[in-house]
Design a protein around this motif. Structure first.
Motif, PDB file in Angstrom:
ATOM      1  N   ASP A   1      -6.103  -6.618  17.551  1.00 36.62           N
ATOM      2  CA  ASP A   1      -6.185  -8.086  17.547  1.00 36.62           C
ATOM      3  C   ASP A   1      -4.827  -8.755  17.355  1.00 36.62           C
ATOM      4  OD1 ASP A   1      -9.248  -8.621  17.458  1.00 36.62           O
ATOM      5  OD2 ASP A   1      -8.907  -7.034  15.987  1.00 36.62           O
ATOM      6  N   TYR A   2      -3.881  -8.016  16.778  1.00 40.51           N
ATOM      7  CA  TYR A   2      -2.564  -8.620  16.544  1.00 40.51           C
ATOM      8  C   TYR A   2      -1.538  -7.510  16.342  1.00 40.51           C
ATOM      9  CZ  TYR A   2      -0.133 -13.032  15.664  1.00 40.51           C
ATOM     10  OH  TYR A   2       0.653 -14.160  15.799  1.00 40.51           O
ATOM     11  N   ILE A   3      -0.331  -7.735  16.866  1.00 35.30           N
ATOM     12  CA  ILE A   3       0.799  -6.832  16.631  1.00 35.30           C
ATOM     13  C   ILE A   3       1.823  -7.559  15.784  1.00 35.30           C
ATOM     14  CG2 ILE A   3       2.692  -5.517  17.666  1.00 35.30           C
ATOM     15  CD1 ILE A   3       1.019  -5.309  20.225  1.00 35.30           C
ATOM     16  N   ILE A   4       2.291  -6.884  14.748  1.00 33.15           N
ATOM     17  CA  ILE A   4       3.443  -7.348  13.977  1.00 33.15           C
ATOM     18  C   ILE A   4       4.554  -6.344  14.213  1.00 33.15           C
ATOM     19  CG2 ILE A   4       4.374  -7.800  11.673  1.00 33.15           C
ATOM     20  CD1 ILE A   4       1.523  -8.405  10.745  1.00 33.15           C
ATOM     21  N   THR A   5       5.765  -6.816  14.457  1.00 32.41           N
ATOM     22  CA  THR A   5       6.877  -5.883  14.603  1.00 32.41           C
ATOM     23  C   THR A   5       8.124  -6.422  13.915  1.00 32.41           C
ATOM     24  OG1 THR A   5       7.980  -4.414  16.170  1.00 32.41           O
ATOM     25  CG2 THR A   5       7.687  -6.716  16.847  1.00 32.41           C
ATOM     26  N   VAL A   6       9.241  -5.696  14.020  1.00 29.09           N
ATOM     27  CA  VAL A   6      10.359  -5.940  13.114  1.00 29.09           C
ATOM     28  C   VAL A   6      11.616  -6.505  13.769  1.00 29.09           C
ATOM     29  CG1 VAL A   6       9.554  -4.153  11.517  1.00 29.09           C
ATOM     30  CG2 VAL A   6      11.175  -3.536  13.316  1.00 29.09           C
ATOM     31  N   SER A   7      11.609  -6.686  15.094  1.00 29.34           N
ATOM     32  CA  SER A   7      12.790  -7.250  15.752  1.00 29.34           C
ATOM     33  C   SER A   7      12.369  -7.881  17.072  1.00 29.34           C
ATOM     34  CB  SER A   7      13.860  -6.179  16.000  1.00 29.34           C
ATOM     35  OG  SER A   7      13.474  -5.307  17.046  1.00 29.34           O
TER      36      SER A   7
ATOM     37  N   HIS B   1      -0.141   0.978   9.855  1.00 37.27           N
ATOM     38  CA  HIS B   1       1.322   1.038   9.884  1.00 37.27           C
ATOM     39  C   HIS B   1       1.881   2.212  10.678  1.00 37.27           C
ATOM     40  CE1 HIS B   1       2.324  -2.246   7.071  1.00 37.27           C
ATOM     41  NE2 HIS B   1       1.116  -2.003   6.598  1.00 37.27           N
ATOM     42  N   GLU B   2       1.042   3.044  11.266  1.00 40.25           N
ATOM     43  CA  GLU B   2       1.503   4.123  12.142  1.00 40.25           C
ATOM     44  C   GLU B   2       0.481   4.283  13.263  1.00 40.25           C
ATOM     45  OE1 GLU B   2       2.333   5.758   7.827  1.00 40.25           O
ATOM     46  OE2 GLU B   2       0.507   5.242   8.894  1.00 40.25           O
ATOM     47  N   TRP B   3       0.868   4.957  14.340  1.00 36.94           N
ATOM     48  CA  TRP B   3      -0.076   5.100  15.445  1.00 36.94           C
ATOM     49  C   TRP B   3      -1.283   5.932  15.039  1.00 36.94           C
ATOM     50  CZ3 TRP B   3      -1.289   9.901  17.330  1.00 36.94           C
ATOM     51  CH2 TRP B   3      -0.365  10.932  17.123  1.00 36.94           C
TER      52      TRP B   3
ATOM     53  N   HIS C   1       6.509  -0.652  13.244  1.00 39.71           N
ATOM     54  CA  HIS C   1       7.859  -0.548  12.690  1.00 39.71           C
ATOM     55  C   HIS C   1       8.832  -0.010  13.720  1.00 39.71           C
ATOM     56  CE1 HIS C   1       5.980   0.016   8.394  1.00 39.71           C
ATOM     57  NE2 HIS C   1       5.325  -0.863   9.119  1.00 39.71           N
ATOM     58  N   GLU C   2       8.304   0.714  14.698  1.00 42.81           N
ATOM     59  CA  GLU C   2       9.135   1.332  15.730  1.00 42.81           C
ATOM     60  C   GLU C   2       8.492   1.128  17.098  1.00 42.81           C
ATOM     61  OE1 GLU C   2       9.431   5.409  14.615  1.00 42.81           O
ATOM     62  OE2 GLU C   2      10.967   5.029  13.084  1.00 42.81           O
ATOM     63  N   LEU C   3       9.210   1.516  18.137  1.00 43.62           N
ATOM     64  CA  LEU C   3       8.667   1.468  19.489  1.00 43.62           C
ATOM     65  C   LEU C   3       7.950   2.783  19.761  1.00 43.62           C
ATOM     66  CD1 LEU C   3       8.485  -0.133  22.151  1.00 43.62           C
ATOM     67  CD2 LEU C   3      10.524   1.111  22.902  1.00 43.62           C
TER      68      LEU C   3
ATOM     69  N   MET D   1     -11.454 -12.652   1.189  1.00 45.73           N
ATOM     70  CA  MET D   1     -11.411 -11.757   2.346  1.00 45.73           C
ATOM     71  C   MET D   1     -10.724 -10.456   1.962  1.00 45.73           C
ATOM     72  SD  MET D   1     -10.143 -12.472   6.242  1.00 45.73           S
ATOM     73  CE  MET D   1      -8.410 -12.621   5.903  1.00 45.73           C
ATOM     74  N   LYS D   2     -11.286  -9.332   2.399  1.00 44.27           N
ATOM     75  CA  LYS D   2     -10.745  -8.017   2.074  1.00 44.27           C
ATOM     76  C   LYS D   2      -9.786  -7.534   3.158  1.00 44.27           C
ATOM     77  CE  LYS D   2     -14.391  -6.043  -0.812  1.00 44.27           C
ATOM     78  NZ  LYS D   2     -15.319  -4.897  -0.948  1.00 44.27           N
ATOM     79  N   ILE D   3      -8.652  -7.027   2.706  1.00 46.58           N
ATOM     80  CA  ILE D   3      -7.649  -6.449   3.601  1.00 46.58           C
ATOM     81  C   ILE D   3      -7.429  -5.001   3.200  1.00 46.58           C
ATOM     82  CG2 ILE D   3      -5.237  -6.517   4.336  1.00 46.58           C
ATOM     83  CD1 ILE D   3      -5.356  -9.555   3.645  1.00 46.58           C
ATOM     84  N   CYS D   4      -7.402  -4.119   4.184  1.00 44.94           N
ATOM     85  CA  CYS D   4      -7.152  -2.701   3.926  1.00 44.94           C
ATOM     86  C   CYS D   4      -5.954  -2.260   4.756  1.00 44.94           C
ATOM     87  CB  CYS D   4      -8.383  -1.869   4.286  1.00 44.94           C
ATOM     88  SG  CYS D   4      -8.222  -0.120   3.882  1.00 44.94           S
ATOM     89  N   LYS D   5      -4.875  -1.862   4.077  1.00 41.52           N
ATOM     90  CA  LYS D   5      -3.669  -1.377   4.744  1.00 41.52           C
ATOM     91  C   LYS D   5      -3.696   0.150   4.754  1.00 41.52           C
ATOM     92  CE  LYS D   5       0.201  -3.698   3.810  1.00 41.52           C
ATOM     93  NZ  LYS D   5       0.457  -4.381   5.095  1.00 41.52           N
ATOM     94  N   LEU D   6      -3.367   0.725   5.899  1.00 43.39           N
ATOM     95  CA  LEU D   6      -3.493   2.166   6.105  1.00 43.39           C
ATOM     96  C   LEU D   6      -2.126   2.807   6.328  1.00 43.39           C
ATOM     97  CD1 LEU D   6      -6.476   2.097   8.654  1.00 43.39           C
ATOM     98  CD2 LEU D   6      -6.576   2.091   6.158  1.00 43.39           C
ATOM     99  N   ILE D   7      -1.816   3.834   5.516  1.00 43.03           N
ATOM    100  CA  ILE D   7      -0.552   4.557   5.686  1.00 43.03           C
ATOM    101  C   ILE D   7      -0.791   6.064   5.578  1.00 43.03           C
ATOM    102  CG2 ILE D   7       1.014   2.711   4.975  1.00 43.03           C
ATOM    103  CD1 ILE D   7       1.105   3.925   2.191  1.00 43.03           C
ATOM    104  N   ARG D   8      -0.046   6.817   6.355  1.00 48.73           N
ATOM    105  CA  ARG D   8      -0.104   8.271   6.296  1.00 48.73           C
ATOM    106  C   ARG D   8       1.276   8.861   5.989  1.00 48.73           C
ATOM    107  NH1 ARG D   8      -3.304   9.135  10.026  1.00 48.73           N
ATOM    108  NH2 ARG D   8      -5.070  10.128   8.978  1.00 48.73           N
ATOM    109  N   HIS D   9       2.320   8.375   6.645  1.00 48.14           N
ATOM    110  CA  HIS D   9       3.665   8.929   6.477  1.00 48.14           C
ATOM    111  C   HIS D   9       4.494   8.139   5.464  1.00 48.14           C
ATOM    112  CE1 HIS D   9       3.251  11.695   9.884  1.00 48.14           C
ATOM    113  NE2 HIS D   9       2.596  10.715  10.484  1.00 48.14           N
ATOM    114  N   HIS D  10       4.182   6.888   5.250  1.00 49.25           N
ATOM    115  CA  HIS D  10       4.988   6.048   4.368  1.00 49.25           C
ATOM    116  C   HIS D  10       4.736   6.358   2.892  1.00 49.25           C
ATOM    117  CE1 HIS D  10       5.202   3.752   8.114  1.00 49.25           C
ATOM    118  NE2 HIS D  10       6.295   3.203   7.634  1.00 49.25           N
ATOM    119  N   SER D  11       5.776   6.133   2.091  1.00 49.35           N
ATOM    120  CA  SER D  11       5.614   6.191   0.643  1.00 49.35           C
ATOM    121  C   SER D  11       4.628   5.124   0.194  1.00 49.35           C
ATOM    122  CB  SER D  11       6.978   5.951  -0.025  1.00 49.35           C
ATOM    123  OG  SER D  11       6.819   5.495  -1.351  1.00 49.35           O
ATOM    124  N   PHE D  12       3.874   5.411  -0.868  1.00 51.21           N
ATOM    125  CA  PHE D  12       2.911   4.414  -1.319  1.00 51.21           C
ATOM    126  C   PHE D  12       3.600   3.183  -1.908  1.00 51.21           C
ATOM    127  CE2 PHE D  12       3.608   6.253  -5.465  1.00 51.21           C
ATOM    128  CZ  PHE D  12       3.159   5.335  -6.405  1.00 51.21           C
ATOM    129  N   THR D  13       4.888   3.307  -2.256  1.00 48.64           N
ATOM    130  CA  THR D  13       5.656   2.154  -2.730  1.00 48.64           C
ATOM    131  C   THR D  13       6.621   1.646  -1.662  1.00 48.64           C
ATOM    132  OG1 THR D  13       7.280   3.659  -3.737  1.00 48.64           O
ATOM    133  CG2 THR D  13       5.515   2.818  -5.164  1.00 48.64           C
TER     134      THR D  13
END
Length: 393
Positions: free
Chosen positions: A162-168, A115-117, A145-147, A1-13
């Motif tokens: 389909d699903y929300i993951i959050t940090v607290s 990972h961002e809106w 990651h934030e509200l 199964m293929k997963i694609c994670k999307l980031i714009r503001h985060h560091s690639f690491t």
């Protein structure tokens, strides 16, 4: 199964996106790609260090695809949000901020993990494109990651999530109230449990206090650290170890150099995620001070918090709700009962722990114990596996 994670503001690491989630998913056998944004043709590591990479590459076993990211501000951002809402309401897929959606769509993933809106907008539009044009029913995860603001755009986007993951737990409660039909799981920003750490010398005459991460007026507060040092230096034998850096903004010009010249401060620039336990090995107390002017700071359980605990370091923090509840529950630090804790408040607690090594040692043991039993990434990885197992059915 293929997963694609999307980031714009985060560091690639980014530690959460790359070091933890992406690597864990790859270990589970998934085909993982991260689509990462570049600024002026450059990718950035933690600490904003620029690196030059190809358009597509593998790094530490993870597949990366890059794009030139656009970051609208001011009036342009308002126009962007209005266009996004119009597109979503009209069922159109003609407006995108930059080239992210095109690159991500080409991956033809089964799950898009945003990972961002802004990247959530891209993920939702990709879901609609694949449903309309290919009759494929892909899934979308929002890693909150934030509200985020409870605005019209988020309400529209959440219709396709389909699903929300959050940090607290605090963030989970807020999102659950807003979007009760979307399943949600907390995956803490905790590291892998560090099995082998050298025993701390709690009888040492020199007490080491640490601050790890980006040091700003809102997080850590360099002026407060300087005041804490002034309060402590006639009372105890100590040093302040700072691991990280400051923003490259005018108001911080000269501040870092002044701190580096302070004889009570040991300054260590940004270190690799895997080297952090070594840097924390001689630390006795972790310092956290958040300016509590946003709900996100109240709900935060930051990486540094868990990094301290993983290394057997009790945390001293002002009354940020989520960290306060955690510390009370697990007796792994001290909460100053003030939102605006003063330098003198912190100094009082540091002096107290300097003079009560049995308490310091006990809180250290509690910190290690709770990471090992409950919060280590090994447990978070299990939660991540469960989420993906549900979505892959």
């Amino acid at each position: 199964m293929k997963i694609c994670k999307l980031i714009r503001h985060h560091s690639f690491t980014d530690v959460r996106v790359f070091e933890k989630e992406a690597k864990s998913l790859k270990k589970m056998g998934f085909d993982v790609t991260i689509v990462a944004g570049k600024r002026e043709g450059k990718l950035f590591t933690i600490g904003k260090k620029p690196v030059f990479q190809k358009e597509e590459f593998y790094y530490d076993g993870i597949h990366f695809v890059t794009y030139d990211a656009h970051y609208p501000l001011g009036q342009e951002k308002k126009v962007m949000i209005r266009k996004m809402i119009e597109e979503l309401r009209n069922g159109a897929q003609s407006y995108f901020i930059d080239g992210l959606a095109q690159k991500a769509l080409a991956i033809q993933a089964d799950i898009y993990h945003a990972h961002e809106w802004e990247t959530l907008y891209d993920a939702v539009q990709i879901k609609r494109i694949l449903r309309n044009e290919q009759k494929r029913n892909i899934k979308v995860i929002f890693d909150a990651h934030e509200l985020e603001s409870d605005n019209l755009l988020m309400k529209e986007l959440m219709k396709e999530v389909d699903y929300i993951i959050t940090v607290s737990n605090g963030l989970k409660s807020q999102y659950a109230q807003r979007y009760p039909k979307v399943p949600i799981t907390v995956i803490y920003n905790s590291p892998h449990f560090e099995k082998q750490i050298p025993p701390k010398d709690f009888s040492s005459k020199l007490l080491t206090i640490a601050y790890e991460g980006s040091l700003t007026k809102d997080k850590g507060d360099p002026e407060k650290i300087a005041e804490i040092i002034n309060h402590c230096k006639t009372k105890i034998n100590f040093k302040f170890k700072i691991i990280g850096g400051m923003p490259k903004l005018p108001e911080y010009q000269g501040v870092m150099q002044k701190m580096k010249s302070n004889p009570y401060i040991q300054w260590v620039d940004w270190v690799d995620y895997h080297d952090l336990p070594k840097q924390l090995s001689n630390v006795h107390i972790g310092y956290i001070n958040f300016r509590l002017n946003t709900p996100n700071r109240e709900y935060a359980l930051p990486n540094k918090f868990f990094s301290y605990l993983n290394s057997g370091i009790p945390v001293v923090v002002n009354a940020a709700h989520e960290m306060e509840e955690f510390i009370k529950r697990h007796k792994c630090g001290i909460v100053i009962k003030k939102g605006e804790a003063t330098a003198e408040d912190y100094a009082t607690q540091f002096v107290r722990l300097y003079n009560n090594r049995l308490l310091l040692k006990k809180m250290s043991e509690n910190a290690r114990s709770v990471i090992r039993s409950t919060y280590g990434w090994e447990m978070m990885e299990s939660r991540l596996r469960s989420i993906y197992s549900v979505l892959s059915k």
